[in-house]
Design an enzyme around this catalytic site. Sequence first.
Site, mmCIF file in Angstrom:
data_model
loop_
_atom_site.group_PDB
_atom_site.id
_atom_site.type_symbol
_atom_site.label_atom_id
_atom_site.label_comp_id
_atom_site.label_asym_id
_atom_site.label_seq_id
_atom_site.Cartn_x
_atom_site.Cartn_y
_atom_site.Cartn_z
ATOM 1 N N GLY A 1 -18.069 -16.998 16.370
ATOM 2 C CA GLY A 1 -19.333 -16.641 17.016
ATOM 3 C C GLY A 1 -19.153 -15.360 17.817
ATOM 4 O O GLY A 1 -18.034 -14.899 18.012
ATOM 5 N N GLN B 1 -19.295 -14.866 20.893
ATOM 6 C CA GLN B 1 -18.456 -15.107 22.073
ATOM 7 C C GLN B 1 -17.190 -15.887 21.714
ATOM 8 O O GLN B 1 -16.634 -16.604 22.550
ATOM 9 C CB GLN B 1 -19.256 -15.845 23.155
ATOM 10 C CG GLN B 1 -20.214 -14.949 23.924
ATOM 11 C CD GLN B 1 -19.483 -13.840 24.684
ATOM 12 O OE1 GLN B 1 -18.341 -13.995 25.104
ATOM 13 N NE2 GLN B 1 -20.143 -12.708 24.863
ATOM 14 N N SER B 2 -16.733 -15.769 20.496
ATOM 15 C CA SER B 2 -15.558 -16.519 20.038
ATOM 16 C C SER B 2 -14.318 -16.277 20.917
ATOM 17 O O SER B 2 -13.866 -15.136 21.080
ATOM 18 C CB SER B 2 -15.243 -16.103 18.601
ATOM 19 O OG SER B 2 -13.984 -16.605 18.209
ATOM 20 N N ASN B 3 -13.786 -17.357 21.456
ATOM 21 C CA ASN B 3 -12.513 -17.278 22.185
ATOM 22 C C ASN B 3 -11.376 -17.025 21.197
ATOM 23 O O ASN B 3 -10.403 -16.347 21.502
ATOM 24 C CB ASN B 3 -12.231 -18.591 22.916
ATOM 25 C CG ASN B 3 -13.279 -18.905 23.967
ATOM 26 O OD1 ASN B 3 -13.535 -18.091 24.846
ATOM 27 N ND2 ASN B 3 -13.899 -20.074 23.870
ATOM 28 N N ALA C 1 -11.471 -15.370 18.303
ATOM 29 C CA ALA C 1 -11.399 -13.972 17.848
ATOM 30 C C ALA C 1 -10.723 -13.121 18.916
ATOM 31 O O ALA C 1 -9.838 -12.313 18.624
ATOM 32 C CB ALA C 1 -12.799 -13.447 17.526
#
Length: 325
Positions: free
Chosen positions: A68, A70-72, A74
């Site tokens: 997403g 706000q992917s942690n 990534a």
Amino acid sequence: MKSKISLANLPTKIEKLDRISAELGINLYIKRDDQTATEFSGNKIRKLEYALKEAIDTGCDTVITCGGIQSNHARATVAAAIKLGLKSAILLRTNEEPVVEGNYFLNKLMGADIRFCTFDEYRNSRGEIMEGIAREYKEKGHKAFIIPEGASFGIGVLGYYSCLEEIAIQEKQMGVTFNTIVVATGSGGTFAGLYLANKFHKYGKRIIGMAVCDDVEYFRNISYNISKDALEHIGESIDIEKEDMEINDRHVGIGYAISKKDELDFITDFARKEGVILDPVYTGKAMKGLYSEIMDKTIKNPGNVLFIHTGGLFGLFPKQGQFEF
Ligand SMILES: *Cc1c(COP(=O)(O)O)cnc(C)c1O
């Protein structure tokens, strides 16, 4: 068992939550996997320690992953790749022009190669899109390793398989046995690792995966498939069954990364009682689910409970305008 690259600050601390424990009339502990690091903080780094080793061992100099906006995961992948001298590209899901904040801001700060796709494209063809990015890198003379969403694949599962072994050692040191272990579940790899180690070592714990999206069937299927894969990497074979995977989907709320007022109020209350900050996407929903089900006795006789704080702090800041104090 495959080996890993050591990146995280391990073992992470286990602390007792005194005031919430007293309120619930149980012993509730928290494992601080939010403190695995700063730049690659959270649970994903445990999976990436194995995944990035595999990437390097197979001659890759680039990693590609997705998530997403706000992917942690990534963000952790980009930071860990930089640390190891690898290139990285990330495919982020958004239907709108994204606001530069939280994890997305950090990814820009770290100079990540960021690509975007819509929710539909993400659902239907993120694999092909990442393959396409890998081909681009190949044309430039690089070899890319694709890490699926959340690093929830066979090798990634080893991260939380080892985490439960770490917990078993800490139990001995602390003189405490954790009967119930609870973790937020978003792509299934964390739960699968804990499930598998519990099964393999016959620890006899109750492991609960608190879903933050999707449902029981979805996570049982994923956990089953990636656990099977993980067993190949571990080099063992044991019987695993979907039916004994305890996924709880009663606290998803209105959807992935969407917050309700009572969820944000819970995070506020929790911070004021324990000085521990939960995140709105994962740990806030999971801890609220655990709290309410112990309170209303849906979860009966849990014994000593360990909640794994899987991180997500950077995802809190984009939501700060939604809090009401
Ligand atoms: C990804 C994530 C989870 C969920 O872990 P999965 O292995 O994807 O199920 C929980 N908490 C945080 C903060 C995360 O970033």
